[in-house]
Design an enzyme around this catalytic site. Structure first.
Site, PDB file in Angstrom:
ATOM      1  N   ASP A  41       0.827  -1.217   0.000  1.00 23.37           N
ATOM      2  CA  ASP A  41       0.000   0.000   0.000  1.00 23.37           C
ATOM      3  C   ASP A  41       0.857   1.260   0.000  1.00 23.37           C
ATOM      4  O   ASP A  41       1.955   1.266   0.566  1.00 23.37           O
ATOM      5  CB  ASP A  41      -0.929  -0.024   1.226  1.00 23.37           C
ATOM      6  CG  ASP A  41      -2.103   0.938   1.070  1.00 23.37           C
ATOM      7  OD1 ASP A  41      -2.357   1.411  -0.052  1.00 23.37           O
ATOM      8  OD2 ASP A  41      -2.771   1.215   2.086  1.00 23.37           O
ATOM      9  N   HIS A  58       2.434   3.431  -9.150  1.00 19.23           N
ATOM     10  CA  HIS A  58       2.218   1.988  -9.337  1.00 19.23           C
ATOM     11  C   HIS A  58       3.414   1.356 -10.061  1.00 19.23           C
ATOM     12  O   HIS A  58       3.804   0.229  -9.760  1.00 19.23           O
ATOM     13  CB  HIS A  58       0.926   1.733 -10.115  1.00 19.23           C
ATOM     14  CG  HIS A  58      -0.310   2.108  -9.338  1.00 19.23           C
ATOM     15  ND1 HIS A  58      -0.536   1.656  -8.057  1.00 19.23           N
ATOM     16  CD2 HIS A  58      -1.370   2.891  -9.657  1.00 19.23           C
ATOM     17  CE1 HIS A  58      -1.692   2.149  -7.616  1.00 19.23           C
ATOM     18  NE2 HIS A  58      -2.217   2.905  -8.561  1.00 19.23           N
ATOM     19  N   LEU A 152      10.584 -20.684  -5.002  1.00 18.04           N
ATOM     20  CA  LEU A 152       9.577 -19.831  -4.352  1.00 18.04           C
ATOM     21  C   LEU A 152       8.255 -19.881  -5.116  1.00 18.04           C
ATOM     22  O   LEU A 152       8.233 -19.790  -6.337  1.00 18.04           O
ATOM     23  CB  LEU A 152      10.090 -18.383  -4.344  1.00 18.04           C
ATOM     24  CG  LEU A 152       9.094 -17.308  -3.869  1.00 18.04           C
ATOM     25  CD1 LEU A 152       8.926 -17.356  -2.360  1.00 18.04           C
ATOM     26  CD2 LEU A 152       9.549 -15.920  -4.298  1.00 18.04           C
TER      27      LEU A 152
HETATM   28  C1  IPE Z   1      -5.647  -2.670  -0.356  1.00 19.54           C
HETATM   29  O1  IPE Z   1      -5.271  -1.338  -0.448  1.00 19.54           O
HETATM   30  C2  IPE Z   1      -5.571  -3.329  -1.695  1.00 19.54           C
HETATM   31  C3  IPE Z   1      -4.247  -3.503  -2.257  1.00 19.54           C
HETATM   32  C4  IPE Z   1      -3.110  -3.158  -1.703  1.00 19.54           C
HETATM   33  C5  IPE Z   1      -4.228  -4.122  -3.560  1.00 19.54           C
HETATM   34  P1  IPE Z   1      -6.331  -0.174  -0.636  1.00 19.54           P
HETATM   35  O2  IPE Z   1      -5.521   1.073  -0.710  1.00 19.54           O
HETATM   36  O3  IPE Z   1      -7.235  -0.459  -1.775  1.00 19.54           O
HETATM   37  O4  IPE Z   1      -7.180  -0.244   0.704  1.00 19.54           O
HETATM   38  P2  IPE Z   1      -7.980   0.884   1.467  1.00 19.54           P
HETATM   39  O5  IPE Z   1      -8.943   1.491   0.491  1.00 19.54           O
HETATM   40  O6  IPE Z   1      -6.992   1.877   1.968  1.00 19.54           O
HETATM   41  O7  IPE Z   1      -8.653   0.152   2.595  1.00 19.54           O
HETATM   42  C1  IPE Z   2      -1.592   0.237  -3.442  1.00 14.54           C
HETATM   43  O1  IPE Z   2      -1.358   1.607  -3.494  1.00 14.54           O
HETATM   44  C2  IPE Z   2      -1.824  -0.378  -4.798  1.00 14.54           C
HETATM   45  C3  IPE Z   2      -3.224  -0.726  -5.093  1.00 14.54           C
HETATM   46  C4  IPE Z   2      -4.198  -0.680  -4.232  1.00 14.54           C
HETATM   47  C5  IPE Z   2      -3.513  -1.172  -6.437  1.00 14.54           C
HETATM   48  P1  IPE Z   2      -2.543   2.647  -3.467  1.00 14.54           P
HETATM   49  O2  IPE Z   2      -2.910   2.995  -4.876  1.00 14.54           O
HETATM   50  O3  IPE Z   2      -3.662   2.157  -2.631  1.00 14.54           O
HETATM   51  O4  IPE Z   2      -1.852   3.884  -2.759  1.00 14.54           O
HETATM   52  P2  IPE Z   2      -2.518   4.946  -1.774  1.00 14.54           P
HETATM   53  O5  IPE Z   2      -3.146   4.173  -0.657  1.00 14.54           O
HETATM   54  O6  IPE Z   2      -3.528   5.702  -2.579  1.00 14.54           O
HETATM   55  O7  IPE Z   2      -1.369   5.786  -1.333  1.00 14.54           O
HETATM   56 MG    MG Z   3      -4.080   2.368  -0.654  1.00 12.43          MG
END
Ligand code: IPE
Ligand code: IPE
Ligand code: MG
Length: 266
Positions: A41, A58, A152
């Site tokens: 995240d 990303h 792995l």
């Molecule tokens: C969880 O992260 C999903 C992934 C890392 C793929 P999100 O960023 O979507 O989760 P919330 O919205 O903060 O709970």
């Molecule tokens: C995690 O990073 C990746 C996915 C959920 C696909 P985020 O896109 O959720 O990043 P933040 O939470 O907005 O910083």
């Molecule tokens: Mg996120």
């Protein structure tokens, strides 16, 4: 608990380029988790801090992921599961969603040969039948190309939701009940677990001993709800694109310092 001087320690940090000596981490070879799961995240916030598009975040996240796959292999971890796209992430803009899938194709195409060379077996957790066709084909090539690998096991949770997989497993059991094959009283936890994406009918993984979430958020966001019943949770403040093998080792060290009791007492 300090393990300094223990004969069973791994001194990993020498392998991490440029890491300061005071960051050296000793990991206990006998207490390595078999299965580590990661909620990657913070890509969006990382990009925002730099004033660049979310997709650039990303992309940087994919690079971080690659290093963590390599490092998991080096540490002798058997299963690594990453949360790449949740059943709720479809709520984001079309631009972001399609961009994430394009990046995934780039990753699997570009890195397929390297994964094979490193003997990494790739599996998908989640129903990926609805993702864009080119992403689906690239993924299937990777799944087929690494199928026989014995190193792995790298599981990509894609269009994955914990509640969704429990619902799917229970629906299948309900069909068997309706067909008269199973009595409701004979439904076991193992039967429910077997029908999950991680279960013996699919990727066949043990439950993760350790679940890591980066970016300072402290929630599961629908990740491995069933399998995480007794997982140790470790939260890192680092945004995912900045998550290095060194940070990873710190999380594993935190896991190794925990007392896992499973409800019982010695
Ligand atoms: C969880 O992260 C999903 C992934 C890392 C793929 P999100 O960023 O979507 O989760 P919330 O919205 O903060 O709970
Ligand atoms: C995690 O990073 C990746 C996915 C959920 C696909 P985020 O896109 O959720 O990043 P933040 O939470 O907005 O910083
Ligand atoms: Mg996120």
């Amino acid at each position: 608990m300090s393990r300094k001087g223990s004969p069973n320690t791994l001194l990993q940090s020498k392998t991490i380029g440029g890491q300061a000596a005071e960051d050296m981490i000793e990991l206990d070879r006998n207490r390595m988790p078999e299965h580590v799961a990661i909620i990657m995240d913070g890509n969006g916030r990382w990009a925002k801090q730099r004033g660049i598009p979310r997709l650039a975040g990303h992309r940087a996240g994919m690079e971080a992921m690659k290093k963590i796959v390599d490092h998991s292999d080096k540490l002798g971890i058997k299963y690594l599961t990453v949360y790449a796209f949740s059943t709720e992430n479809w709520r984001r803009s079309m631009e972001e969603v399609s961009g994430i899938f394009k990046l995934l194709v780039t990753f699997v195409n570009r890195d397929l040969r390297e994964l094979i060379r490193n003997n990494v077996r790739v599996k998908v957790l989640g129903d990926y039948s609805t993702i864009p066709a080119d992403s689906k084909e690239a993924l299937e090539r990777t799944l087929a190309g690494t199928k026989e690998d014995t190193g792995l096991q790298f599981n990509i949770a894609l269009n994955y939701g914990g509640r969704d997989e429990i619902r799917r497993s229970v629906a299948r059991i309900a069909e068997r009940v309706a067909a008269g094959e199973v009595k409701p009283a004979d439904i076991t936890e193992d039967m429910i677990g077997a029908g999950l994406w991680t279960g013996s009918e699919h990727a066949d993984l043990p439950d993760p001993e350790l679940i890591i979430r980066t970016s300072g958020e402290e929630r599961l966001s629908n990740f491995l709800l069933w399998q995480g019943a007794y997982s140790e949770l470790v939260f890192s403040d680092v945004l995912w694109p900045d998550f290095t093998p060194g940070e990873y080792e710190k999380c594993i060290a935190a896991y190794q310092s925990r007392d896992r009791r499973f409800g019982g007492r010695k």
